[in-house]
Write a protein that holds these residues in place. Sequence first.
Motif, PDB file in Angstrom:
ATOM      1  N   GLN A 188       0.826  -1.210   0.000  1.00  0.00           N
ATOM      2  CA  GLN A 188       0.000   0.000   0.000  1.00  0.00           C
ATOM      3  C   GLN A 188       0.860   1.260   0.000  1.00  0.00           C
ATOM      4  N   CYS A 212       1.891   1.692  -3.517  1.00  0.00           N
ATOM      5  CA  CYS A 212       0.761   2.048  -4.378  1.00  0.00           C
ATOM      6  C   CYS A 212      -0.397   2.486  -3.487  1.00  0.00           C
ATOM      7  N   TYR A 228      -3.228   3.635  -3.875  1.00  0.00           N
ATOM      8  CA  TYR A 228      -4.603   3.333  -4.281  1.00  0.00           C
ATOM      9  C   TYR A 228      -5.117   2.036  -3.665  1.00  0.00           C
ATOM     10  N   THR A 277      -7.519   6.999 -18.030  1.00  0.00           N
ATOM     11  CA  THR A 277      -8.329   7.937 -17.270  1.00  0.00           C
ATOM     12  C   THR A 277      -8.237   9.316 -17.906  1.00  0.00           C
ATOM     13  N   ALA A 299      -1.566  11.869 -10.435  1.00  0.00           N
ATOM     14  CA  ALA A 299      -1.426  10.559  -9.785  1.00  0.00           C
ATOM     15  C   ALA A 299      -0.026  10.426  -9.202  1.00  0.00           C
ATOM     16  N   ASN A 352       0.892   4.394 -14.197  1.00  0.00           N
ATOM     17  CA  ASN A 352       0.903   5.774 -14.685  1.00  0.00           C
ATOM     18  C   ASN A 352       0.912   5.813 -16.203  1.00  0.00           C
ATOM     19  N   ALA A 386      -8.726  -1.736  -5.276  1.00  0.00           N
ATOM     20  CA  ALA A 386      -8.270  -0.346  -5.395  1.00  0.00           C
ATOM     21  C   ALA A 386      -9.504   0.501  -5.685  1.00  0.00           C
ATOM     22  N   ALA A 417     -10.738   3.477  -5.375  1.00  0.00           N
ATOM     23  CA  ALA A 417     -10.764   4.798  -5.996  1.00  0.00           C
ATOM     24  C   ALA A 417     -10.735   4.707  -7.516  1.00  0.00           C
ATOM     25  N   LEU A 418     -10.132   3.654  -8.042  1.00  0.00           N
ATOM     26  CA  LEU A 418     -10.019   3.516  -9.494  1.00  0.00           C
ATOM     27  C   LEU A 418     -11.356   3.202 -10.140  1.00  0.00           C
ATOM     28  N   MET A 439     -13.145   6.360 -11.383  1.00  0.00           N
ATOM     29  CA  MET A 439     -12.426   7.386 -12.140  1.00  0.00           C
ATOM     30  C   MET A 439     -13.006   7.541 -13.536  1.00  0.00           C
TER      31      MET A 439
END
Length: 390
Positions: free
Chosen positions: A133, A136, A138, A238, A245, A262, A300, A302-303, A306
């Motif tokens: 975590q 990453c 997210y 995205t 990010a 990314n 994850a 939050a993804l 998006m």
Amino acid sequence: MSSTTVRTVPPAADVVIIGGGVMGVRTAFHLAEAGVANIVVVERRDLGSGSSGKPIGGVRAQFSDPLNIELGSRSLRAYRDFPRRPGADIRLDTVGYLFLLTSDRQAADFEAGVAVQNGLGVPSRMIGPGEAQRLCPYLGTDGLVAAAHSPADGHARPALVVRGYARAAARAGVTFATHTAVTGIDTTGDRVTAVHTDRGRIACATAICAAGAWSAEIGAMAGVGLPVRPVRRQLAFTAPLTPPAPRIPFTIDFSSTAYFHNSDDGLLFGLADPDQPDGFDTTWTPEWLELFRAAVRHRAPALADMETAGGWAGLYEVTPDHNALIGRSRELGNFLYATGFSGHGFLQAPAVGEVMRDLHLEREPCVDIAPLSADRFRTGTGTRPEAHVV
């Protein structure tokens, strides 16, 4: 760059390479660098327009099989050296690879793989959910058992790699016959004698199949069985993210195959649809995104919400055991092949280009590729199936 788009192709060549993706141009570069003259690369569209056309390609040595580890490691070194040889910026970003593991069995399998990787000089290691975590942000750690991380891995831009190799090969005299389709292959006895195209016949001393998802068709023209099937893979981007990010590893949820990393001013999303039928369709279908969102909503979250701004679809060239086909035809001694990489062609291309050079020159290759012979499906011998397939 020397590029033939007129009515005819050269009437003869020492080597005809079928396929102008990263595998074909890398092979041409190595052959020309070794002094092989009169090389023609035949590509039915533009260079890099097939599977190599994807916008970002992962590069890694995190595999379970020693041969794949060696091919990945050797290729990583070549990509790091790319600004010097052949000389181009490929936007290599060594962000690392992070495999997310959600069962004790997965963790045990990856731990065994890490031990093999470490023995071959790969700096991978097993880490806990908390450290994953931190790498990453997210990620949610609920249900996450462990992760495997290698800081030496990352991603680069395949289009820039193809362009860099092609320019260097062209400077060395390689001819690129683009917008030229192969229509047949002549053989006499145990030799290929010519490659037919829709722009003319090319007599040749050696033919090399690097046609990716189209390799089974090319092999059939020569009477060589290359068990490669085309499977569509899709990804999405995205919308630009504000704030930007964080710089994260190439992150893969191993259970679902969902991955993200990314990409310019946002993130790139990908996932292999397990129900995707074989075929050459490369239509991007936005509905596919729901598969990705469902997979990451827990891992994850939050993804999952998006906003996206389009996507892309390309082809994997898949073999029955998800390992590449590299070697020389048993039936035709001057027909070589490098195909069937099952999603790993870009990351293994530099090393495989060296192998193809050595096979053509009848030298001992840098690695023993005998287990990757296409004959393994007929004889029942070969490398064990790669476990770290995504």
